[in-house]
Design an enzyme around this catalytic site. Structure first.
Site, mmCIF file in Angstrom:
data_model
loop_
_atom_site.group_PDB
_atom_site.id
_atom_site.type_symbol
_atom_site.label_atom_id
_atom_site.label_comp_id
_atom_site.label_asym_id
_atom_site.label_seq_id
_atom_site.Cartn_x
_atom_site.Cartn_y
_atom_site.Cartn_z
ATOM 1 N N ASP A 69 0.836 -1.194 0.000
ATOM 2 C CA ASP A 69 0.000 0.000 0.000
ATOM 3 C C ASP A 69 0.872 1.245 0.000
ATOM 4 O O ASP A 69 1.867 1.325 0.736
ATOM 5 C CB ASP A 69 -0.904 0.017 1.237
ATOM 6 N N ASP A 111 -3.530 4.019 -2.150
ATOM 7 C CA ASP A 111 -4.696 4.260 -1.300
ATOM 8 C C ASP A 111 -5.222 5.679 -1.479
ATOM 9 O O ASP A 111 -4.446 6.640 -1.475
ATOM 10 C CB ASP A 111 -4.306 4.043 0.166
ATOM 11 N N ASP A 144 -12.139 -3.555 3.274
ATOM 12 C CA ASP A 144 -13.105 -2.521 3.625
ATOM 13 C C ASP A 144 -14.553 -2.948 3.418
ATOM 14 O O ASP A 144 -15.464 -2.143 3.622
ATOM 15 C CB ASP A 144 -12.854 -1.245 2.805
#
Length: 535
Positions: free
Chosen positions: A98, A199, A321
């Site tokens: 990420d 992200d 998520d």
């Protein structure tokens, strides 16, 4: 890396906290991932994406980074990461991490310095504006609820954050900030990682603080910081670095529409190799009262069509998520997990499998608010209690679409704690772990292996065109990939399909939930899937 090698690939997303614990502290770590590399190689995936492992206070699952250059001790060390890279590469598996550059933690040294005074050299690394405790610079709302501004008594200004107040946004208009970020990106690529999942990248550019929100509905509340004009310059800078290293890149780009996406992911001029769309996760009936599965199907078809001639999709059912697909898109059955797998794994794009998806992990049956450590969930729960809801009502409401469902520990076997840890797990283990684990769920795992092999071996699946059939059917999801015909019934009722407009002769059965021959008129059982290929 071949220019479009990723067309054949399948990625595997790892949420390190919950993947495999090697030292008994109850939290997954890098050595645990190393231990399970043989499992990933056997599954057949080509690369893994690691959720954040950087030093962090963990207010937002590691997306609040306090040191861009170090590994959080919870997960191990930089040496552990180097070992993971070396062993993954030995197994033919690439590693992407990420990249979180929209914001930092409020514990990052830059922000600590920024808070000290208005004339501090780091003040302009973030967005500060005049404010009072009663009046913020504007009325914008954050993704986590409440104002995007937090007042600082010491300097009598407020700082801006699109997520939690502990995640202040970086000021990309400051060239020093950009150079710091670009240097950091090069450092990680030089270390040997193969790329990044970017992200919240579409939020790095903001409108002027005077921008007025026209409507509080839909995406309008977040328009001031979603794919705002001017972001192109920053993305072009990033592209230059990524191209220099041949990096594999995928963007989380909310606000980038299906018609914008070709510009973002064009094979020559695009900033990134692919992007994730977030639209198919909206679970509500459409304007005609049709179910949310139809909305899911309609969204996927639109993105596939809009990126058919230019650009590239990143395909997924689950991530860190979202709730578990088997529970929200399926009916909880393994049959639904299988049909969903076939429906998305053979689309045009690069598919991602989220840990546990390949064994049919489902939503966790939460019974108490103490079972979550998500700040935003606890805040929402307390607010509902204050409004008069019972504890059960409030818990059911806040946990319905909670991302905590996907963060419970990976279920490896039927031993204590599902083989995840020898200690006390940081989150509770799903009670179905004795029936749902990598040893008991081999049938579903084998299906994923077959689908991954099809992407590796069949050019029509990897790079072919796509044509959809029965677009208005509520549950039938049917498409051609050149010589392949993929049929799935994503529902609990039978689907009656008429193939009169399709030349059905010459197809052979490749894969299916039961043996079938392609005919002009066919009835498909709930969650049935079939794959045919022209001889």
């Amino acid at each position: 890396m071949k220019k479009d090698a990723f067309a054949n690939w399948t990625g595997y997303q790892i949420y390190p906290k919950s993947f495999k614990d090697s030292n008994g502290d109850g939290m997954g770590d890098l050595q645990g991932i190393i231990e399970k590399l043989p499992y990933l190689k056997d599954l057949g995936v080509d690369f893994i994406w690691l959720n954040p492992i950087y030093t962090s206070p963990q207010v937002d699952g590691g997306y609040d980074i306090s040191d861009f250059y170090n590994i959080d001790a919870r997960f191990g060390s930089l040496e552990d990461l180097k070992e993971l890279l070396r062993k993954a590469h030995e197994n033919g598996i690439k590693v992407i991490m990420d990249l979180v550059v929209n914001h930092t933690s409020d514990q990052h040294p830059w922000f600590i310095e920024s808070q000290k005074s208005k004339d501090n050299p780091y003040r302009d690394y973030y967005h500060w504006a005049d404010a009072t405790p009663e009046k913020m610079p504007n009325e914008w709302q954050s993704f986590f609820g409440g104002s995007t501004w937090t007042y600082d008594e010491q300097t009598q200004q407020a700082y801006f954050h699109v997520f939690a107040k502990e995640q202040p946004d970086l000021n990309w208009k400051n060239p020093q900030v950009r150079e710091e970020i670009y240097t950091m990106i090069r450092w990680w690529l030089e270390l040997g990682i193969d790329g990044f999942r970017l992200d919240a990248i579409s939020h790095i550019q903001k409108e002027d603080w005077s921008f007025k929100i026209k409507s509080p509905r839909g995406n309008d509340p977040w328009k001031p910081f979603m794919n705002v004009s001017g972001i192109e310059d920053y993305m072009a800078d990033l592209k230059e670095i990524f191209d220099q290293y041949g990096a594999l890149t995928v963007g989380e780009a909310s606000g980038v529409t299906s018609t914008d996406a070709p510009d973002w992911t064009d094979a020559t001029s695009g900033y990134l190799k692919m992007i994730f769309e977030l639209e198919h996760n909206v679970r509500q009936k459409d304007h005609a009262g049709r179910g949310w599965m139809f909305g899911y199907k309609k969204t996927i078809i639109r993105w596939q069509k809009d990126m058919l001639t230019r650009g590239w999709n990143a395909l997924y059912l689950e991530n860190h998520d979202q709730p578990r697909a088997i529970s929200c898109f399926g009916d909880g059955s393994v049959a639904s997990a299988r049909a969903l797998a076939v429906s998305y794994m053979l689309l045009r794009g690069t598919p991602f499998i989220y840990q546990g998806q390949e064994i049919g992990m489902s939503n966790f049956p939460f019974t108490d608010i103490t079972q979550t450590d998500a700040t935003e969930i606890k805040q929402a729960y307390e607010a509902l209690i204050a409004e008069g809801m019972t504890e059960r009502e409030a818990l059911d409401k806040v946990m319905a679409n909670s991302r905590d469902h996907s963060r419970t520990p990976m279920q490896w076997d039927a031993s204590q704690n599902a083989g995840f840890t020898s200690g006390k797990p940081w989150m509770p283990i799903h009670p179905d772990y004795k029936e749902v684990n990598t040893e008991k769920s081999q049938e579903l795992i084998e299906l994923y292996k077959v689908l991954i092999r099809l992407r590796h071996e069949e050019e029509d699946i990897a790079r072919g065109a796509i044509k959809f059939w029965f677009e208005q059917h509520l549950t039938a999801f049917v498409y051609e990939r050149d010589s392949f015909l993929i049929i799935t019934n994503l529902g609990t009722k039978k689907a009656h399909l008429d193939f009169n407009k399709l030349e059905t002769e010459g197809y052979r059965h490749i894969l299916g939930s039961r043996p079938r021959k392609l005919e002009k008129k066919m009835t498909f059982l709930p969650w049935e899937y079939q794959v045919f290929k022209k001889k």
